[in-house]
Write an enzyme that holds these catalytic residues in place. Structure first.
Site, PDB file in Angstrom:
ATOM      1  N   ARG A   1      10.654 -26.139 -13.347  1.00  0.00           N
ATOM      2  CA  ARG A   1      10.442 -27.579 -13.159  1.00  0.00           C
ATOM      3  C   ARG A   1       9.209 -27.919 -12.318  1.00  0.00           C
ATOM      4  NH1 ARG A   1      16.512 -28.443 -11.350  1.00  0.00           N
ATOM      5  NH2 ARG A   1      16.344 -26.193 -11.212  1.00  0.00           N
TER       6      ARG A   1
ATOM      7  N   TYR B   1     -28.926 -27.236  13.785  1.00  0.00           N
ATOM      8  CA  TYR B   1     -28.177 -26.142  13.155  1.00  0.00           C
ATOM      9  C   TYR B   1     -28.370 -24.889  13.996  1.00  0.00           C
ATOM     10  CZ  TYR B   1     -26.807 -22.319  10.207  1.00  0.00           C
ATOM     11  OH  TYR B   1     -26.192 -21.182   9.754  1.00  0.00           O
TER      12      TYR B   1
ATOM     13  N   ARG C   1     -47.729 -25.239  17.356  1.00  0.00           N
ATOM     14  CA  ARG C   1     -47.874 -26.388  16.452  1.00  0.00           C
ATOM     15  C   ARG C   1     -49.358 -26.715  16.375  1.00  0.00           C
ATOM     16  NH1 ARG C   1     -45.293 -30.331  21.006  1.00  0.00           N
ATOM     17  NH2 ARG C   1     -47.227 -30.752  22.110  1.00  0.00           N
TER      18      ARG C   1
ATOM     19  N   ALA D   1     -32.994 -32.308  20.183  1.00  0.00           N
ATOM     20  CA  ALA D   1     -32.570 -32.843  18.886  1.00  0.00           C
ATOM     21  C   ALA D   1     -33.380 -32.223  17.754  1.00  0.00           C
ATOM     22  CB  ALA D   1     -32.752 -34.353  18.878  1.00  0.00           C
TER      23      ALA D   1
ATOM     24  N   GLY E   1      12.771 -16.185  -9.321  1.00  0.00           N
ATOM     25  CA  GLY E   1      12.826 -17.217 -10.374  1.00  0.00           C
ATOM     26  C   GLY E   1      11.460 -17.830 -10.656  1.00  0.00           C
TER      27      GLY E   1
HETATM   28  C1  UD1 Z   1      21.924 -21.970  -7.135  1.00  0.00           C
HETATM   29  C2  UD1 Z   1      23.439 -21.723  -7.181  1.00  0.00           C
HETATM   30  C3  UD1 Z   1      24.189 -23.014  -6.945  1.00  0.00           C
HETATM   31  C4  UD1 Z   1      23.732 -23.679  -5.658  1.00  0.00           C
HETATM   32  C5  UD1 Z   1      22.198 -23.841  -5.620  1.00  0.00           C
HETATM   33  C6  UD1 Z   1      21.733 -24.281  -4.248  1.00  0.00           C
HETATM   34  C7  UD1 Z   1      23.659 -19.875  -8.773  1.00  0.00           C
HETATM   35  C8  UD1 Z   1      24.079 -19.474 -10.144  1.00  0.00           C
HETATM   36  N1  UD1 Z   1      23.780 -21.156  -8.461  1.00  0.00           N
HETATM   37  O1  UD1 Z   1      21.596 -22.829  -8.220  1.00  0.00           O
HETATM   38  O2  UD1 Z   1      25.588 -22.759  -6.881  1.00  0.00           O
HETATM   39  O3  UD1 Z   1      24.367 -24.932  -5.509  1.00  0.00           O
HETATM   40  O4  UD1 Z   1      21.564 -22.585  -5.889  1.00  0.00           O
HETATM   41  O5  UD1 Z   1      20.362 -24.541  -4.229  1.00  0.00           O
HETATM   42  O6  UD1 Z   1      23.280 -19.026  -7.996  1.00  0.00           O
HETATM   43  N2  UD1 Z   1      16.595 -16.299  -8.544  1.00  0.00           N
HETATM   44  C9  UD1 Z   1      16.272 -14.965  -8.687  1.00  0.00           C
HETATM   45  N3  UD1 Z   1      16.563 -14.325  -9.862  1.00  0.00           N
HETATM   46  C10 UD1 Z   1      17.189 -14.948 -10.879  1.00  0.00           C
HETATM   47  C11 UD1 Z   1      17.522 -16.295 -10.733  1.00  0.00           C
HETATM   48  C12 UD1 Z   1      17.213 -16.959  -9.550  1.00  0.00           C
HETATM   49  O7  UD1 Z   1      15.710 -14.356  -7.765  1.00  0.00           O
HETATM   50  O8  UD1 Z   1      17.420 -14.288 -11.912  1.00  0.00           O
HETATM   51  C13 UD1 Z   1      16.262 -16.983  -7.269  1.00  0.00           C
HETATM   52  C14 UD1 Z   1      15.341 -18.180  -7.496  1.00  0.00           C
HETATM   53  O9  UD1 Z   1      13.979 -17.796  -7.354  1.00  0.00           O
HETATM   54  C15 UD1 Z   1      15.776 -19.129  -6.363  1.00  0.00           C
HETATM   55  C16 UD1 Z   1      17.228 -18.753  -6.092  1.00  0.00           C
HETATM   56  O10 UD1 Z   1      17.452 -17.492  -6.709  1.00  0.00           O
HETATM   57  O11 UD1 Z   1      15.021 -18.925  -5.180  1.00  0.00           O
HETATM   58  C17 UD1 Z   1      18.219 -19.774  -6.699  1.00  0.00           C
HETATM   59  O12 UD1 Z   1      17.982 -19.855  -8.092  1.00  0.00           O
HETATM   60  P1  UD1 Z   1      17.931 -21.236  -8.863  1.00  0.00           P
HETATM   61  O13 UD1 Z   1      17.660 -20.952 -10.301  1.00  0.00           O
HETATM   62  O14 UD1 Z   1      17.072 -22.196  -8.150  1.00  0.00           O
HETATM   63  O15 UD1 Z   1      19.484 -21.653  -8.756  1.00  0.00           O
HETATM   64  P2  UD1 Z   1      20.052 -23.109  -8.718  1.00  0.00           P
HETATM   65  O16 UD1 Z   1      20.166 -23.629 -10.112  1.00  0.00           O
HETATM   66  O17 UD1 Z   1      19.309 -23.914  -7.740  1.00  0.00           O
END
Ligand code: UD1
Ligand code: MG
Length: 465
Positions: A20, A371, A445, A385, A16
């Protein structure tokens, strides 16, 4: 854990973007206590005995992959080029996890999870003969998390954005950590749909689908919600850092390290400290630093990837990087030791001294304003020194060798390369450009000349103005 090792693999979802965070750095490489978020689950998994681990990368995946290859060689990297949701990421890894009996799936953005909690969770999955288990926990403000909806024996997860007002009232939330029987997950993975508010394939939907197929599913409720804090923005990053910082300090104080003002002390997760060591306020210890027992580390000291043997005293305001300080040595204040420097036993280095890539042998002293770079200083030699090893000729670094039991006069310049034998004395203020044989005095020196009556003649001259 022996049988689990053969039967379990772990997939970490880290593809992901982390929108944010508002950063160019991929979320899982943001740091707490100087280590990327991803470091924490990976090291917990290793300590729990898991060897078959894959990380799904995507956004800025090259950088994440490079970090994994350097820091955790042996961990497999998989790619999700387009991030279509956690269910999609799990599907892309199917070729890899299908050969195991169970797959543990964890998010890459929850660094506070403990190995012990994971072990208990996995054991519960095995004991209950579940097809799918996931960790849940209670939150007073569950906003943003998937809600765990229980209906008699059955359980399903509804994402916050898709939940009805009634479902949103539920305080039990999904941690995003699961164990699936690979057989059960394979049977439903192609049935995940993206007809939801985020147009994503949700891995949590697999829970209800497995149950529909008659598989036993279970939400295992954990007691400590801090372990599941997901990092989505800089505030949560700081919150997790504070938890981790305290956790590490508590561990070391529990094993006999004294910290009078723990709030001001920062100790990285890879640091090791012996018992009966005292750390004064405002100290930072990072990287692969190892500190012996009976040491005392004075305020405003920063140690990185360095070793202090037993009974070392760091007086304060010292920076040591990738270097080693031998037993019972005394260092500081205002000292910089770096780049593979090695101080042997009972060495004294203090007060505005820099030591770079040099050996300072047993009992030698470099007490003031010097140094020392690319040099080897013999046993029990005293460096006066203001002494400098002039190691750089504008093109390359040159070496200075100084023997045992030498007495180097204050303000000696060693123009390297130069070789000084044992038992040598150099006259203060000498610029040494040639080797000095054993036992000799090196003087280089200008000879002093006294001009009689000069001061009074100067006064007369001044009066004429
Ligand atoms: C997810 C869960 C939610 C849970 C929460 C806990 C889902 C749909 N929801 O939400 O139920 O309460 O985690 O923290 O799973 N990632 C990928 N590929 C993607 C999307 C995400 O690898 O296509 C990875 C992200 O990098 C992250 C993890 O999956 O490390 C979770 O994804 P994130 O988008 O943070 O899900 P949340 O909205 O937190
Ligand atoms: Mg998240």
């Amino acid at each position: 854990m022996q049988h689990e090792q053969k039967r379990f693999c772990v997939l970490i979802l880290a593809a992901g973007k982390g929108t944010r965070m508002r950063s160019k750095t991929p979320k899982v490489l943001h740091k707490i206590m100087e280590e990327p978020l991803l470091y924490y689950p990976l090291s917990e998994l290793r300590s729990a005995g898991f060897n078959d681990i894959s990380v799904m990368v995507g956004f800025s995946g090259e950088t994440v992959e490079e970090w994994i290859k350097n820091e955790f060689p042996g961990i497999n990297v998989l790619w999700q080029r387009e991030q279509l949701g956690t269910g999609h990421a799990a599907k892309l890894a199917q070729e890899w996890w299908k050969d195991y009996e169970n797959v543990v799936i964890l998010p890459g953005d929850t660094p506070l999870i403990k190995a012990d909690t994971l072990k208990k969770f996995i054991n519960a999955h095995v004991e209950k003969n579940n097809r799918c288990s996931f960790l849940s926990f209670d939150l007073t403000d569950p906003t943003g998390y998937g809600r765990v909806i229980r209906d008699g024996m059955s359980v399903r997860i509804v994402e916050h954005k898709d939940a009805t007002p009634d479902e949103r009232k539920c305080r039990e939330v999904n941690s995003g950590m699961y164990v699936f029987s690979t057989e059960a997950l394979s049977a439903v993975i192609d049935d995940l749909k993206c007809m939801n508010s985020q147009k994503e394939y949700y891995l949590p939907d697999a829970v209800a689908l497995i149950e529909k197929n008659g598989g036993r599913t279970d939400a295992v409720k954990a007691s400590d919600p801090t372990e599941f804090l997901g990092i989505n923005d800089p505030n949560q990053l700081a919150e997790a850092a504070a938890v981790m910082k305290k956790r590490i300090l508590d561990k070391w104080m529990g094993s006999g390290v004294r910290c009078n003002d723990p709030l001001s002390i920062w100790i990285g997760p890879r640091v090791c400290i012996g018992e009966d060591t005292e750390i004064q306020p405002n100290v930072q210890l990072w990287g692969e630093t190892s500190i012996g027992s009976g040491c005392r580390i004075g305020s405003f000291t920063v140690l990185q990837d360095s070793v202090l043997e037993d009974n070392v005293e760091i007086i304060g305001s010292v920076r040591i990087k990738k270097s080693k300080v031998g037993e019972s040595s005394i260092v500081g204040p205002f000292v910089f030791i770096r780049d593979g420097a090695e101080l042997h036993q009972n060495v004294h280095v203090g007060r505005f001294v820099e030591i770079k890539k040099s050996i300072v042998r047993k009992g030698a002293k470099v007490p003031h304003l010097s140094y020392v770079g690319d040099a080897d200083i013999g046993e029990h030699t005293n460096i006066g020194a203001g002494t400098i090893t002039c190691n750089y000729d504008g093109e390359k670094k040159n070496f200075t060798k100084i023997g045992n039991n030498c007495f180097v006069g204050s303000d000696t310049m060693f123009v390297a390369p130069v070789n000084i034998g044992d038992n040598v004395v150099t006259a203060a203020g000498s610029v040494i450009t040639q080797d000095i044989p054993e036992g000799a005095l090196g003087v280089a020196r200008a000879k002093q000349k006294n001009i009689e009556g000069w001061s009074s003649r100067r006064k007369i001259h001044k009066g004429g103005n």
